[in-house]
Structures are given as C-alpha cells and as structure tokens.
Design an enzyme around this catalytic site. Sequence first.
Site, PDB file in Angstrom:
ATOM      1  N   GLU A   9      -6.943 -15.078  -3.228  1.00  9.37           N
ATOM      2  CA  GLU A   9      -6.981 -16.540  -3.125  1.00  9.37           C
ATOM      3  C   GLU A   9      -5.872 -17.248  -3.877  1.00  9.37           C
ATOM      4  O   GLU A   9      -5.420 -18.309  -3.463  1.00  9.37           O
ATOM      5  CB  GLU A   9      -8.342 -17.055  -3.612  1.00  9.37           C
ATOM      6  CG  GLU A   9      -9.475 -16.668  -2.683  1.00  9.37           C
ATOM      7  CD  GLU A   9     -10.828 -17.070  -3.228  1.00  9.37           C
ATOM      8  OE1 GLU A   9     -10.956 -18.213  -3.675  1.00  9.37           O
ATOM      9  OE2 GLU A   9     -11.748 -16.239  -3.212  1.00  9.37           O
ATOM     10  N   ASP A  82     -12.757 -13.774  -3.621  1.00  6.94           N
ATOM     11  CA  ASP A  82     -13.800 -13.697  -4.652  1.00  6.94           C
ATOM     12  C   ASP A  82     -15.091 -13.113  -4.099  1.00  6.94           C
ATOM     13  O   ASP A  82     -15.369 -13.176  -2.888  1.00  6.94           O
ATOM     14  CB  ASP A  82     -14.067 -15.080  -5.248  1.00  6.94           C
ATOM     15  CG  ASP A  82     -12.915 -15.543  -6.129  1.00  6.94           C
ATOM     16  OD1 ASP A  82     -12.068 -14.708  -6.503  1.00  6.94           O
ATOM     17  OD2 ASP A  82     -12.856 -16.749  -6.447  1.00  6.94           O
ATOM     18  N   ASP A  84     -18.229 -14.010  -4.333  1.00  9.57           N
ATOM     19  CA  ASP A  84     -19.389 -14.850  -4.046  1.00  9.57           C
ATOM     20  C   ASP A  84     -19.373 -15.319  -2.588  1.00  9.57           C
ATOM     21  O   ASP A  84     -18.517 -14.925  -1.793  1.00  9.57           O
ATOM     22  CB  ASP A  84     -19.441 -16.039  -5.004  1.00  9.57           C
ATOM     23  CG  ASP A  84     -18.141 -16.842  -4.993  1.00  9.57           C
ATOM     24  OD1 ASP A  84     -17.292 -16.614  -4.101  1.00  9.57           O
ATOM     25  OD2 ASP A  84     -17.968 -17.696  -5.876  1.00  9.57           O
ATOM     26  N   GLU A  86     -18.628 -18.188  -1.347  1.00  8.90           N
ATOM     27  CA  GLU A  86     -17.423 -18.946  -1.029  1.00  8.90           C
ATOM     28  C   GLU A  86     -16.283 -17.993  -0.690  1.00  8.90           C
ATOM     29  O   GLU A  86     -15.543 -18.192   0.273  1.00  8.90           O
ATOM     30  CB  GLU A  86     -17.041 -19.828  -2.225  1.00  8.90           C
ATOM     31  CG  GLU A  86     -16.099 -20.965  -1.908  1.00  8.90           C
ATOM     32  CD  GLU A  86     -16.808 -22.173  -1.309  1.00  8.90           C
ATOM     33  OE1 GLU A  86     -16.097 -23.034  -0.784  1.00  8.90           O
ATOM     34  OE2 GLU A  86     -18.041 -22.236  -1.351  1.00  8.90           O
ATOM     35  N   TYR A 298     -15.469 -11.849 -13.576  1.00  8.49           N
ATOM     36  CA  TYR A 298     -15.628 -13.011 -12.693  1.00  8.49           C
ATOM     37  C   TYR A 298     -16.558 -14.035 -13.318  1.00  8.49           C
ATOM     38  O   TYR A 298     -17.628 -13.696 -13.838  1.00  8.49           O
ATOM     39  CB  TYR A 298     -16.162 -12.557 -11.341  1.00  8.49           C
ATOM     40  CG  TYR A 298     -16.117 -13.631 -10.284  1.00  8.49           C
ATOM     41  CD1 TYR A 298     -14.931 -14.296  -9.992  1.00  8.49           C
ATOM     42  CD2 TYR A 298     -17.261 -13.985  -9.570  1.00  8.49           C
ATOM     43  CE1 TYR A 298     -14.875 -15.276  -9.016  1.00  8.49           C
ATOM     44  CE2 TYR A 298     -17.212 -14.964  -8.589  1.00  8.49           C
ATOM     45  CZ  TYR A 298     -16.020 -15.607  -8.323  1.00  8.49           C
ATOM     46  OH  TYR A 298     -15.966 -16.584  -7.358  1.00  8.49           O
ATOM     47  N   ARG A 300     -18.050 -16.832 -11.991  1.00  2.89           N
ATOM     48  CA  ARG A 300     -19.110 -17.512 -11.226  1.00  2.89           C
ATOM     49  C   ARG A 300     -20.199 -16.498 -10.922  1.00  2.89           C
ATOM     50  O   ARG A 300     -20.128 -15.772  -9.930  1.00  2.89           O
ATOM     51  CB  ARG A 300     -18.553 -18.139  -9.951  1.00  2.89           C
ATOM     52  CG  ARG A 300     -17.603 -19.299 -10.221  1.00  2.89           C
ATOM     53  CD  ARG A 300     -17.188 -20.033  -8.961  1.00  2.89           C
ATOM     54  NE  ARG A 300     -16.235 -21.089  -9.273  1.00  2.89           N
ATOM     55  CZ  ARG A 300     -14.916 -20.946  -9.284  1.00  2.89           C
ATOM     56  NH1 ARG A 300     -14.379 -19.774  -8.991  1.00  2.89           N
ATOM     57  NH2 ARG A 300     -14.123 -21.949  -9.587  1.00  2.89           N
ATOM     58  N   HIS A 344     -23.935  -8.209  -9.274  1.00  2.00           N
ATOM     59  CA  HIS A 344     -22.880  -8.826 -10.068  1.00  2.00           C
ATOM     60  C   HIS A 344     -23.077  -8.523 -11.550  1.00  2.00           C
ATOM     61  O   HIS A 344     -24.104  -8.004 -11.960  1.00  2.00           O
ATOM     62  CB  HIS A 344     -22.867 -10.341  -9.851  1.00  2.00           C
ATOM     63  CG  HIS A 344     -22.470 -10.728  -8.468  1.00  2.00           C
ATOM     64  ND1 HIS A 344     -22.351 -12.036  -8.065  1.00  2.00           N
ATOM     65  CD2 HIS A 344     -22.158  -9.978  -7.376  1.00  2.00           C
ATOM     66  CE1 HIS A 344     -21.989 -12.077  -6.785  1.00  2.00           C
ATOM     67  NE2 HIS A 344     -21.881 -10.847  -6.360  1.00  2.00           N
TER      68      HIS A 344
END
Length: 758
Positions: A9, A82, A84, A86, A298, A300, A344
């Site tokens: 990203e 990423d 997640d 998103e 990470y 989030r 996670h």
Amino acid sequence: MAHNLVIVESPAKAKTISKFLGSDYIVEASMGHVRDLPKSKIGIDTEHNFEPTYAIPLDKKKVIKELKSKMKKGMMLWLATDEDREGEAIGWHILEALKIPESENVKRIVFHEITKGAILEALEHPRALDHDLINAQQARRVLDRLVGYELSPLLWKKIRYGLSAGRVQSVAVRLIVEREREIKAFQADEYWNITAEFNEKGKSFAAALNKIDGKKAEIKNEASAKEVVTALDGAAYRVAAVDEKQVKRTPAPPFITSTLQQEAARKLNFSVKKTMMLAQQMYEGVEIYGEHVGVITYMRTDSVNLSKLATAQAKEVIANSFGPEYSLPSPRLYKSKKGAQEAHEAIRPTDLSRDPGEIKQFLTRDQHRLYELIWKRTLACQMQEAILNQLGIDIEAEKSAVRLPYVFRATGQTIAFAGFLKVYSEGHDDDDEAEDEGESMLPKVAQGDSLKLEKLESTQHFTKPPPRYTEASLVKKLESEGIGRPSTYAPTISTVLARGYVEKEDRALKPTDTGEVVNDLLVEHFPNIVDLQFTAKMEEKLDDVADGKCEWVPLMRDFYVPFHAVVEEKNKTLKKEDIVNEETSEICEKCGKPMVIKLGRFGKFLSCSNYPECKNARPLDEQKSEALAELQKKFADKKCDKCGEPMEVKSGRFGNFLGCSKYPECKNIEAIVTYSGVKCPSCEEGQLIERRTRKGGRIFWGCNKFPKCKTATWDKPVKICEKCQGMVVHRDEKDLCKNCDADQFPKKRVGKKKKSED
C-alpha cells in the site's frame, strides 16, 4: 528479468520489503485505495442489490498505469496489502483496476510484521483472496455512503450547508453532547472531610474520619463538621485494629489498537490520529544501522495474542535485564474480547532485544516515546505479578475513658516485590481511579497503642460532575459499547473535530452549538442512527458477514428501506426555523420585536425576529455580549475608509472585527487590535498585541512592529520583569518570567522542524 510483482500500500512499506527480496521481485506501492465510490453521486444502485459503482480517482490513474507497465506476461502477482478487511478489499480493488482475474498467478500474502523472516514465511504460505472479508468491507462502505449521502443533504436544508452525518461519528457526537448536558445539569453537594495527623516515634502520618457510630462518616455541612471537632477536643487516641495483608497485581495485556490510543493519550498527550500516524511509520519501517526494518507489528488489531517467538524472546530479555526472578516459567496468556481476530497478534516490537535507548538515535522524538511505551507494555505483560503490602490502621477516640463514636482510618501500601511494576504501570483517565503504586509508609503500631494527636483539620469539599470525554476515554467508551473497530476510532474523532461538531478545550472534548443542534435532530427523528445498541448490533452483523455467516445484500436492504422512508418523510415535514431558531423572552432594544436564538456558522447568537428589517444581533454569552457592547460604544463614531458609512462591530470565527454597515455593497473590514499594555522587551519600541494564527485562529501575542520585530508568545503578557527586564506572562494560573522562570517552560526542540498532529 524479474518474475514476481509484489504490491503493497505505501512506498515506505515497499522500500522495507524490497530489501528482503532478491532481484527476482519487483515491489510497488498502490498508494492506498485505487478505486472508490464517486464523490459526485451516491454511486449505489439501491434498486438492484445495492450494486456499487466504483471509479478510479484521477490521482490513482497514473498509479494503475505504472502497475500495468510492471506486470509482464507470465509474472506472479503477490497482493501484500494490510491484513485487515480494508487491506483485503484494497487487494481486490487492485485486481479489478488492473483487469486481472483471480488465478494461480495471483496470490495473497499477509504478515503481522515487516521483517525478513515474516515476509519469507508469508511467501511460503500464500492464499486466495478472502471474499467474506471483502464483502464485509464493501458492506461497511455502502452502509456509510447511504447514511452520509442521504442524511447530509437533509442537514444542509434544515440546518446549514456543509454539515454531514455518519453512522459512527454521530454516535460519538451524541456521547459527547449527553456528557456535556450531564455536567451542566449536575448539582454539586457539599461535604466535609475531617483529617487527623498523628505522631508515632517521630514519624507523622494522617488518618481520615472513616466511621461514626459504626456507619460510614458522612458530614454534609460546616455545622456538623464543627460538632465533630468540638466533640473530639481533648480526646485521646489509640489503635483499635491493624489490618495487614499481601495482595498481588497482574499486568495489563499487551496493546491492541484502542488501548494503545488510550495510553498514548494519557501518558504522552498524543491525539488518536498522531498515535496511529507514528505507529504506521514504525510498522512500515525505519532505517536502523543501514537496514530498513519495521520495528513494531501491525497496529490495527483487536487481538491480545502474542506469538510463541515473542513470548520466548520476552522471557530472555526480562531475565537478562532485570533478573530471572522477574520472568515467568511459562508465557502468560490473555483472552481476547468476543469477535477479535485470533489469528492476529497484539501490537509489540518486532524484536524485543531492540532496547528503546539503543535505537533512540534512529527514531524521531515522538516515535521513540511511542516505541518505548509499546516495548515496556509488552515486557510487563510477561513479567511476574507485583506483590504489595497493604496496611490499614483503625484509630478510636476516647475522652475520660469513654469511647467516642468516631473511628479514623489510615491506609498505606509498600511494594514487597515490584514484578512488572519495575517496567510499567497502566495509566488512568481520572485521577480518582489512580492507585498509589509507590511507597506509602505507615509506622509499625500494634492494637492498643496510644497515639499522639498533632493536628485535627476539617476541610470543605463539593462533589464533582462527571468529566468531559477525552480522546482516550471516548475510545474506551466506544470500544466498551462495541461501536466501531480498530481502524475507525482515529478517523471518527478527526471527522467530528473537522466538521466543527466538537472542539478541544485543553484535552477535553466539548460539543459546539452546531454539534448539539445536529445531534438533537438525529436523536429525535433518526433514533436508530445514533442509538448505541443499534450501532453495536450493526457492527456484529458486519462481523458475521466477515465470518461468512450471512450475506451483505439482505443486511443492507433491512436497514435501507425503513431508513430511506424516514428521510423522505422528514424532508417534507421538518421546517428549518423550528430547528435552528429558539424563542426567548428578550425584546430587541432597537425595534421592540422579540429576540430569537439562531444558529450561525460560529455558534448560537441572539437575533431580532424582525430580520432583515432589523439587523440587531449580539452574542448569547452575557460576558461576550457585554464586551461587544463596550466595543460598539468605543467604535460608535468610526467611519468606513472606503465609502464613509458607519463601521459596525461584528463577530466572526476568529473573534470581533469591524465591518462596513453597507455590506454587501461595501465589503471593507478592519481588525480590532487588543493591546496587552506591555512594551515589547526585545525592540523596546512596539507593544505586544493580540494576534491569531492564519490556520486555526489560535490566539498569540506579538509585537506590533512585525515584521521588523518578531517577538511572540502563546501566553498573555502581564508586565516587564523588574529583575531582568524580560517578559512576564500568565501561565498555569500564575505569572512567570520567561527568563527567570525558564525551567517552567517547555524546552525548544533542536533540529529540523516537523509538522505536529496535535
């Protein structure tokens, strides 16, 4: 020629990962989302299964063109966005934008940290795109678009142009508004504390009146306090009981997104937005000894899990740094909340052997402070419990061998074994919640011992209203109610501040007049949108979509059909004047008509109901109104330099100013300069006057000889110091000299100026 294209990203992430892969890999950045719903229209076909219409923004067309040029025939495409929802959706959007079908030549990889081992491990275990996660993200995007694009135009018509509503942001505003109203409605109750100071073998200690006639001591007024003090006059005191026990305290779990945001706000005074920005930078990679590497995992996440590798390394670092007695025989495990993604990890350093002091030179000051917080919390959660000695002493009063009905209690605490407290203790939002984790020594006494009274005092107090939310306590509340997810807290708070629904007063969040009016409209006419339980249940349903337990289209239909019907009805039935105007009993002093409270761009104000025939208006706040009246009197004879008509005192976003009475025909305006009455200590020619920053309108005081003299201060000047002739300013409720009391002012940072998020 390279045979693999890896798409991430951000450029920083691409730079870090490219260091770990050989020449057979090209690593490129998508620069975030490459497709989104169009801004010019709703972009959702509500008649046909809520089909979204995605578009490639102009600034991303060049990115897509470059990615297409890198993707040669026969290459393997690795989507490394990423981990997640998103990130999963961004990976899918990249494929759609590049017009590449999912096949054996497209692989999805995820990793919790950007280290060589984690990247190589991910390449060994690729998977396909998870369409349940993609659907969950798409459902959230569609839901938020439907709410925003249908409610916002209603707010424009019924309140003011430029307003917006959002599914999570509106709930956040409601919490802040309701807390403010609790504070305003709060009735303070008086109470009195009676404290005795005793001396035992040369050591003084305090005890508070705890019980009267065996019941909790509650003294409501001064008369009752005097009665107790009088009754105790000449009394003797002896130890009635001594309670001594050991208690154990367990460390807090490792950080997840919300707890990191809360602790960084409490301990470092970082905004939620700033915390996430710094964490993102450290996750994507920094240069350490010539190697670009991610230093934290990470950021989030809602999981408190730690990998076996991390707990093993923590044990080694703890034993080496603090001694083997501080480490655990086996890792301490924590249970994540319901719905957390267990695969996670919590937020931790990628390498716990990187002591914060050792890598300080490679991080910015704020990066280092946040890294140190994460490092300490991670180590602490794998350390032994703290053992505390708690001591309580009950003290009875007696007079003439007759026991009085008053019992005092002294409490103290010492640390028998520091355990995790050697490294870290958790912060608190409220001072009243904080526990004393240091030494609080009491003398060694036994039951029946006599004590010498040194002083008996009674002090008046009043109960306090609930505190305003801070960013930390608001995140805590949203999380406890199940509203929002790790990725939403920072943008939610940023949005309500940017929209002008909420403002910061010191660290506290306070609703504006606009925020209150918008909230009241939504609460009355769209209760589901701002209902905490409804919003939390919607989050649970989105989680079910992510887990493959339900379809997203029926979920949208169940929400949208009744919601749209209410929007249509309210567009017809609501009247703007009923929402933004409030009747008052005040009469206009110019024309005799009733005055009404109106909502303007900068909040509520009093205006004549006979507007526009009568343009009388003044601030709602009495003090501001009096100040405005003084200014109007002062500038009553002021004429416009351009047209000769009278000038009027007007109020704007950044305070009062002079504007021509013939506006809009004449748009001449002049600033109203407020002098401090303090001569500039630098140039000794000018005076220090009130000024405002161009961005944000923050008040500061500067020399009126600017730009010749650039002397300026954020604090209000009071006088010139008699000792050093420097500037004395009002700061922290006292007058301080910038020279003589320099140690009480923040030190200036040396080096390259950086943009601050706070």
